[in-house]
Design a protein around this motif. Sequence first.
Motif, PDB file in Angstrom:
ATOM      1  N   ASP A  84       4.411  50.057   4.900  1.00 39.47           N
ATOM      2  CA  ASP A  84       3.723  49.301   3.846  1.00 39.47           C
ATOM      3  C   ASP A  84       3.883  47.791   4.070  1.00 39.47           C
ATOM      4  N   ASN A  85       5.080  47.382   4.486  1.00 39.52           N
ATOM      5  CA  ASN A  85       5.305  45.962   4.803  1.00 39.52           C
ATOM      6  C   ASN A  85       4.434  45.521   5.974  1.00 39.52           C
ATOM      7  N   ALA A  86       4.364  46.393   7.004  1.00 38.46           N
ATOM      8  CA  ALA A  86       3.561  46.047   8.186  1.00 38.46           C
ATOM      9  C   ALA A  86       2.115  45.801   7.754  1.00 38.46           C
ATOM     10  N   ILE A  87       1.622  46.645   6.843  1.00 40.18           N
ATOM     11  CA  ILE A  87       0.235  46.490   6.364  1.00 40.18           C
ATOM     12  C   ILE A  87       0.130  45.227   5.497  1.00 40.18           C
ATOM     13  N   LYS A  88       1.107  45.094   4.570  1.00 42.39           N
ATOM     14  CA  LYS A  88       1.061  43.995   3.591  1.00 42.39           C
ATOM     15  C   LYS A  88       1.146  42.614   4.245  1.00 42.39           C
ATOM     16  N   TYR A  89       2.035  42.468   5.224  1.00 37.81           N
ATOM     17  CA  TYR A  89       2.262  41.123   5.788  1.00 37.81           C
ATOM     18  C   TYR A  89       1.351  40.788   6.970  1.00 37.81           C
ATOM     19  N   SER A  90       0.620  41.809   7.503  1.00 39.64           N
ATOM     20  CA  SER A  90      -0.269  41.521   8.636  1.00 39.64           C
ATOM     21  C   SER A  90      -1.610  40.988   8.152  1.00 39.64           C
TER      22      SER A  90
ATOM     23  N   GLY B 171       5.614  37.986  11.916  1.00 33.80           N
ATOM     24  CA  GLY B 171       6.933  37.974  12.549  1.00 33.80           C
ATOM     25  C   GLY B 171       8.010  37.482  11.590  1.00 33.80           C
ATOM     26  N   ILE B 172       9.276  37.682  11.985  1.00 33.21           N
ATOM     27  CA  ILE B 172      10.404  37.294  11.126  1.00 33.21           C
ATOM     28  C   ILE B 172      11.362  36.457  11.965  1.00 33.21           C
ATOM     29  N   ASP B 173      11.777  35.338  11.414  1.00 34.10           N
ATOM     30  CA  ASP B 173      12.716  34.463  12.100  1.00 34.10           C
ATOM     31  C   ASP B 173      14.012  35.227  12.413  1.00 34.10           C
TER      32      ASP B 173
ATOM     33  N   GLN C   6      19.041  39.197   6.544  1.00 38.45           N
ATOM     34  CA  GLN C   6      18.830  39.019   5.097  1.00 38.45           C
ATOM     35  C   GLN C   6      17.761  39.929   4.509  1.00 38.45           C
ATOM     36  N   ILE C   7      16.768  40.310   5.353  1.00 41.30           N
ATOM     37  CA  ILE C   7      15.640  41.071   4.796  1.00 41.30           C
ATOM     38  C   ILE C   7      16.067  42.437   4.254  1.00 41.30           C
ATOM     39  N   PHE C   8      17.273  42.888   4.633  1.00 43.21           N
ATOM     40  CA  PHE C   8      17.748  44.190   4.147  1.00 43.21           C
ATOM     41  C   PHE C   8      18.597  44.064   2.885  1.00 43.21           C
TER      42      PHE C   8
ATOM     43  N   PHE D 217      16.701  42.304  -3.323  1.00 45.62           N
ATOM     44  CA  PHE D 217      15.843  41.291  -3.933  1.00 45.62           C
ATOM     45  C   PHE D 217      15.524  40.103  -3.017  1.00 45.62           C
ATOM     46  N   TYR D 218      15.790  40.265  -1.721  1.00 48.69           N
ATOM     47  CA  TYR D 218      15.466  39.162  -0.807  1.00 48.69           C
ATOM     48  C   TYR D 218      13.978  39.174  -0.496  1.00 48.69           C
ATOM     49  N   ARG D 219      13.333  38.035  -0.690  1.00 47.20           N
ATOM     50  CA  ARG D 219      11.927  37.889  -0.321  1.00 47.20           C
ATOM     51  C   ARG D 219      11.841  36.786   0.712  1.00 47.20           C
ATOM     52  N   GLY D 220      11.342  37.142   1.885  1.00 46.29           N
ATOM     53  CA  GLY D 220      11.411  36.221   3.011  1.00 46.29           C
ATOM     54  C   GLY D 220      10.332  35.158   3.057  1.00 46.29           C
ATOM     55  N   ASN D 221      10.410  34.358   4.126  1.00 43.62           N
ATOM     56  CA  ASN D 221       9.443  33.268   4.327  1.00 43.62           C
ATOM     57  C   ASN D 221       8.010  33.777   4.367  1.00 43.62           C
ATOM     58  N   SER D 222       7.847  34.997   4.938  1.00 40.34           N
ATOM     59  CA  SER D 222       6.486  35.518   5.102  1.00 40.34           C
ATOM     60  C   SER D 222       5.935  36.129   3.815  1.00 40.34           C
ATOM     61  N   SER D 223       6.788  36.272   2.769  1.00 43.97           N
ATOM     62  CA  SER D 223       6.329  37.012   1.581  1.00 43.97           C
ATOM     63  C   SER D 223       5.229  36.258   0.820  1.00 43.97           C
TER      64      SER D 223
ATOM     65  N   ILE E  45       9.041  43.040  -4.718  1.00 42.12           N
ATOM     66  CA  ILE E  45      10.225  42.649  -5.476  1.00 42.12           C
ATOM     67  C   ILE E  45      11.466  42.547  -4.582  1.00 42.12           C
ATOM     68  N   GLY E  46      11.279  42.781  -3.297  1.00 48.19           N
ATOM     69  CA  GLY E  46      12.399  42.610  -2.366  1.00 48.19           C
ATOM     70  C   GLY E  46      13.427  43.721  -2.357  1.00 48.19           C
ATOM     71  N   VAL E  47      13.006  44.961  -2.649  1.00 48.46           N
ATOM     72  CA  VAL E  47      13.983  46.061  -2.568  1.00 48.46           C
ATOM     73  C   VAL E  47      13.598  47.130  -1.539  1.00 48.46           C
ATOM     74  N   GLY E  48      12.359  47.028  -1.011  1.00 51.04           N
ATOM     75  CA  GLY E  48      11.861  48.062  -0.090  1.00 51.04           C
ATOM     76  C   GLY E  48      12.777  48.308   1.099  1.00 51.04           C
ATOM     77  N   LEU E  49      13.118  47.232   1.810  1.00 52.45           N
ATOM     78  CA  LEU E  49      13.927  47.415   3.021  1.00 52.45           C
ATOM     79  C   LEU E  49      15.373  47.771   2.689  1.00 52.45           C
ATOM     80  N   PHE E  50      15.870  47.283   1.548  1.00 51.71           N
ATOM     81  CA  PHE E  50      17.219  47.653   1.117  1.00 51.71           C
ATOM     82  C   PHE E  50      17.283  49.175   0.939  1.00 51.71           C
ATOM     83  N   LEU E  51      16.266  49.728   0.246  1.00 48.14           N
ATOM     84  CA  LEU E  51      16.224  51.178   0.013  1.00 48.14           C
ATOM     85  C   LEU E  51      16.066  51.935   1.333  1.00 48.14           C
TER      86      LEU E  51
ATOM     87  N   GLY F 105       4.483  39.186  15.948  1.00 48.92           N
ATOM     88  CA  GLY F 105       4.612  40.473  15.256  1.00 48.92           C
ATOM     89  C   GLY F 105       6.039  41.000  15.226  1.00 48.92           C
ATOM     90  N   SER F 106       6.205  42.140  14.575  1.00 55.24           N
ATOM     91  CA  SER F 106       7.541  42.727  14.427  1.00 55.24           C
ATOM     92  C   SER F 106       7.535  44.193  14.839  1.00 55.24           C
ATOM     93  N   THR F 107       8.695  44.636  15.337  1.00 58.02           N
ATOM     94  CA  THR F 107       8.894  46.054  15.641  1.00 58.02           C
ATOM     95  C   THR F 107      10.102  46.531  14.857  1.00 58.02           C
TER      96      THR F 107
HETATM   97  P1  ADP Z   1       9.195  42.850  -0.334  1.00 58.46           P
HETATM   98  O1  ADP Z   1       8.172  43.298   0.682  1.00 58.46           O
HETATM   99  O2  ADP Z   1       8.961  43.434  -1.676  1.00 58.46           O
HETATM  100  O3  ADP Z   1       9.357  41.362  -0.347  1.00 58.46           O
HETATM  101  P2  ADP Z   1      11.177  44.131   1.383  1.00 58.46           P
HETATM  102  O4  ADP Z   1      12.601  44.453   1.109  1.00 58.46           O
HETATM  103  O5  ADP Z   1      10.301  45.265   1.772  1.00 58.46           O
HETATM  104  O6  ADP Z   1      10.626  43.394   0.100  1.00 58.46           O
HETATM  105  O7  ADP Z   1      11.127  43.058   2.553  1.00 58.46           O
HETATM  106  C1  ADP Z   1      11.954  41.901   2.487  1.00 58.46           C
HETATM  107  C2  ADP Z   1      11.310  40.737   3.217  1.00 58.46           C
HETATM  108  O8  ADP Z   1      11.238  41.000   4.616  1.00 58.46           O
HETATM  109  C3  ADP Z   1       9.874  40.469   2.798  1.00 58.46           C
HETATM  110  O9  ADP Z   1       9.827  39.629   1.662  1.00 58.46           O
HETATM  111  C4  ADP Z   1       9.286  39.793   4.054  1.00 58.46           C
HETATM  112  O10 ADP Z   1       9.551  38.398   4.041  1.00 58.46           O
HETATM  113  C5  ADP Z   1      10.088  40.386   5.198  1.00 58.46           C
HETATM  114  N1  ADP Z   1       9.346  41.444   5.945  1.00 58.46           N
HETATM  115  C6  ADP Z   1       9.518  42.760   5.837  1.00 58.46           C
HETATM  116  N2  ADP Z   1       8.709  43.424   6.682  1.00 58.46           N
HETATM  117  C7  ADP Z   1       7.983  42.495   7.353  1.00 58.46           C
HETATM  118  C8  ADP Z   1       6.980  42.543   8.385  1.00 58.46           C
HETATM  119  N3  ADP Z   1       6.548  43.700   8.898  1.00 58.46           N
HETATM  120  N4  ADP Z   1       6.502  41.366   8.835  1.00 58.46           N
HETATM  121  C9  ADP Z   1       6.943  40.190   8.351  1.00 58.46           C
HETATM  122  N5  ADP Z   1       7.896  40.058   7.376  1.00 58.46           N
HETATM  123  C10 ADP Z   1       8.406  41.208   6.884  1.00 58.46           C
END
Ligand code: ADP
Length: 283
Positions: free
Chosen positions: A183-189, A216-218, A224-226, A229-235, A241-247, A268-270
């Motif tokens: 879902d993140n791959a779809i959302k952030y691409s 991509g992610i720095d 931190q992305i795990f 409630f962390y929401r990264g630069n790309s968000s 809400i920043g819990v997807g990757l934690f879960l 991009g990211s893998t």
């Molecule tokens: P959310 O997507 O709700 O912000 P997540 O825990 O799923 O929360 O992801 C945390 C952060 O990691 C996101 O806010 C985003 O900045 C970064 N991230 C996750 N997946 C990707 C991705 N495929 N490409 C770029 N950034 C990503």
Amino acid sequence: MFHKKEYKLLNQMLDDALSGEFVENKFDETELSKLQSKLMRFLTSASISEIKIIEEKEKLKQLITDISHQTKTPLTNIIMYSQLLNEKTNDPQVLAFTQEILLQSKKLEELIIGFSKMSRLETGILQYDFKEVLISQILNEAVQQGYLSAVKKDIQIHVEVTKNLKITADKKWIVEAIFNILDNAIKYSNPMTSISIRTFCYELFCGISIIDQGPGIDEDEIPQIFTRFYRGNSSGEKEGIGVGLFLSRKIIEDHGGYIKVKSIVGTGSTFQIFFPILSTLKD
Ligand code: ADP
């Protein structure tokens, strides 16, 4: 020095305590008896603490269930009435307000669901239902869940799966873990990019790679992305809400696996999800 009989007695006390069948006895004033009485007090307090922990867990479980059940109806009503208001007005300011109410209520709904999942996973309240599952089946369900949002952005998802590759997993939860990453791959691409999903098998681990052509992610940001409630630069403006990757990480670790991220900003990211080979069976 203790005699065999005394060792046996102490041993029995510990066995009873471990099996939860320990009951207090009366002892005389010998050295052994003093030791037994101390051990007895320790074991009694340990079993009381264990009962208390079980009771607390039960209360917490009830509280979490109550919060998610009791907030469901008012929240659904708020969402429904703002949608109605939205349809009934042409006033741009009212429209802007109702849109904001809708956005915030949906966020609150997501947060409550997120809190409930996090606490169930973290407190050990949740009992996984482990079974042998085909990785292809897991991917099928995760891709199906992400299909609509990918179509909306004209994103192609290519899947290459090794046939008959199985893992021992709780299907519902592992699909959720994989879906969050997809879902993140779809959302952030960006629209009109593509996502590749592949399986792999090394000596000790088998797994899944999800490769996107997103922002991509720095490197410094990856740990931190795990976190919660962390929401990264790309968000940016993207919902979340920043819990997807934690879960996802918690669920995968509960399955004995781990996640590795390789990323190049602007390319991009893998996300690689590893499962121990011990729990994987190849037909
Ligand atoms: P959310 O997507 O709700 O912000 P997540 O825990 O799923 O929360 O992801 C945390 C952060 O990691 C996101 O806010 C985003 O900045 C970064 N991230 C996750 N997946 C990707 C991705 N495929 N490409 C770029 N950034 C990503």
